[in-house]
Design a protein around this motif. Structure first.
Motif, PDB file in Angstrom:
ATOM      1  N   LEU A 126       0.868  -1.182   0.000  1.00 30.23           N
ATOM      2  CA  LEU A 126       0.000   0.000   0.000  1.00 30.23           C
ATOM      3  C   LEU A 126       0.900   1.226   0.000  1.00 30.23           C
ATOM      4  N   LEU A 127       0.480   2.253  -0.750  1.00 26.52           N
ATOM      5  CA  LEU A 127       1.236   3.498  -0.812  1.00 26.52           C
ATOM      6  C   LEU A 127       0.475   4.585  -0.058  1.00 26.52           C
ATOM      7  N   ASN A 128       1.217   5.486   0.543  1.00 29.94           N
ATOM      8  CA  ASN A 128       0.583   6.588   1.260  1.00 29.94           C
ATOM      9  C   ASN A 128       0.052   7.643   0.290  1.00 29.94           C
ATOM     10  N   ASP A 129      -0.944   8.356   0.724  1.00 31.90           N
ATOM     11  CA  ASP A 129      -1.409   9.578   0.051  1.00 31.90           C
ATOM     12  C   ASP A 129      -1.980  10.476   1.127  1.00 31.90           C
ATOM     13  N   ASP A 130      -2.333  11.713   0.741  1.00 32.63           N
ATOM     14  CA  ASP A 130      -2.775  12.684   1.758  1.00 32.63           C
ATOM     15  C   ASP A 130      -4.274  12.659   2.012  1.00 32.63           C
ATOM     16  N   VAL A 160       2.542   2.843   6.779  1.00 34.18           N
ATOM     17  CA  VAL A 160       2.391   3.443   5.444  1.00 34.18           C
ATOM     18  C   VAL A 160       2.328   4.964   5.574  1.00 34.18           C
ATOM     19  N   HIS A 161       1.544   5.445   6.528  1.00 37.84           N
ATOM     20  CA  HIS A 161       1.357   6.891   6.731  1.00 37.84           C
ATOM     21  C   HIS A 161       2.696   7.577   7.016  1.00 37.84           C
ATOM     22  N   LYS A 162       3.532   6.931   7.831  1.00 34.24           N
ATOM     23  CA  LYS A 162       4.807   7.567   8.245  1.00 34.24           C
ATOM     24  C   LYS A 162       5.930   7.340   7.248  1.00 34.24           C
TER      25      LYS A 162
HETATM   26  N1  TYC Z   1      -1.990   9.582   4.937  1.00 38.28           N
HETATM   27  C1  TYC Z   1      -3.405   9.313   5.089  1.00 38.28           C
HETATM   28  C2  TYC Z   1      -4.054  10.330   6.014  1.00 38.28           C
HETATM   29  O1  TYC Z   1      -3.358  11.080   6.690  1.00 38.28           O
HETATM   30  C3  TYC Z   1      -3.638   7.909   5.646  1.00 38.28           C
HETATM   31  C4  TYC Z   1      -3.194   6.818   4.747  1.00 38.28           C
HETATM   32  C5  TYC Z   1      -2.537   5.718   5.267  1.00 38.28           C
HETATM   33  C6  TYC Z   1      -3.434   6.849   3.362  1.00 38.28           C
HETATM   34  C7  TYC Z   1      -2.151   4.648   4.454  1.00 38.28           C
HETATM   35  C8  TYC Z   1      -3.017   5.819   2.537  1.00 38.28           C
HETATM   36  O2  TYC Z   1      -2.022   3.674   2.287  1.00 38.28           O
HETATM   37  C9  TYC Z   1      -2.405   4.724   3.089  1.00 38.28           C
HETATM   38  N2  TYC Z   1      -5.376  10.380   6.036  1.00 38.28           N
END
Ligand code: TYC
Length: 106
Positions: free
Chosen positions: A32-36, A65-67
């Motif tokens: 899984l990749l992070n996004d905002d 993933v978030h960090k």
């Molecule tokens: N970064 C997102 C947030 O702050 C949370 C998030 C975590 C999104 C993991 C994608 O794969 C993910 N809401």
């Protein structure tokens, strides 16, 4: 000499024999990749629903993933990995979240 007496030259032949080719199929990391924008709870739900991960471990993986930007959520044979990626991407799109799930050969 009986049939099963081994001579030194036979043993050398055995040592040079190639390994029996029972290669294991390649395995694929699903990440899984992070996004905002994708809500944290939505990511936890994905991990629970499609990867059979319990709530507290799902929370830990989501926070990783978030960090850190990404995390491996499981390692699977090719067809299973593809199915997981498709399930996650379809579910995320249905809920209009930009979550990205990818696979990569180990
Ligand atoms: N970064 C997102 C947030 O702050 C949370 C998030 C975590 C999104 C993991 C994608 O794969 C993910 N809401």
């Amino acid at each position: 000499m009986s049939d099963n007496d081994s001579r030194p030259e036979d043993e050398a032949d055995v040592l040079l024999q190639t390994k029996p080719k029972t290669k294991r199929p390649p395995m694929y990391k699903v990440m899984l990749l992070n996004d905002d924008y994708t809500p944290m709870e939505f990511v936890i739900t994905i991990l629970e629903r499609f990867f059979q991960i319990g709530h507290s471990q799902a929370t830990e993986i989501m926070l990783t993933v978030h960090k850190k930007g990404l995390a491996v959520v499981g390692v699977f044979h090719h067809e299973i990995a593809e199915t997981k990626v498709t399930q996650v991407m379809t579910f995320a799109r249905k809920h209009q979240h930009p979550l990205q799930c990818v696979m990569e050969k180990e």
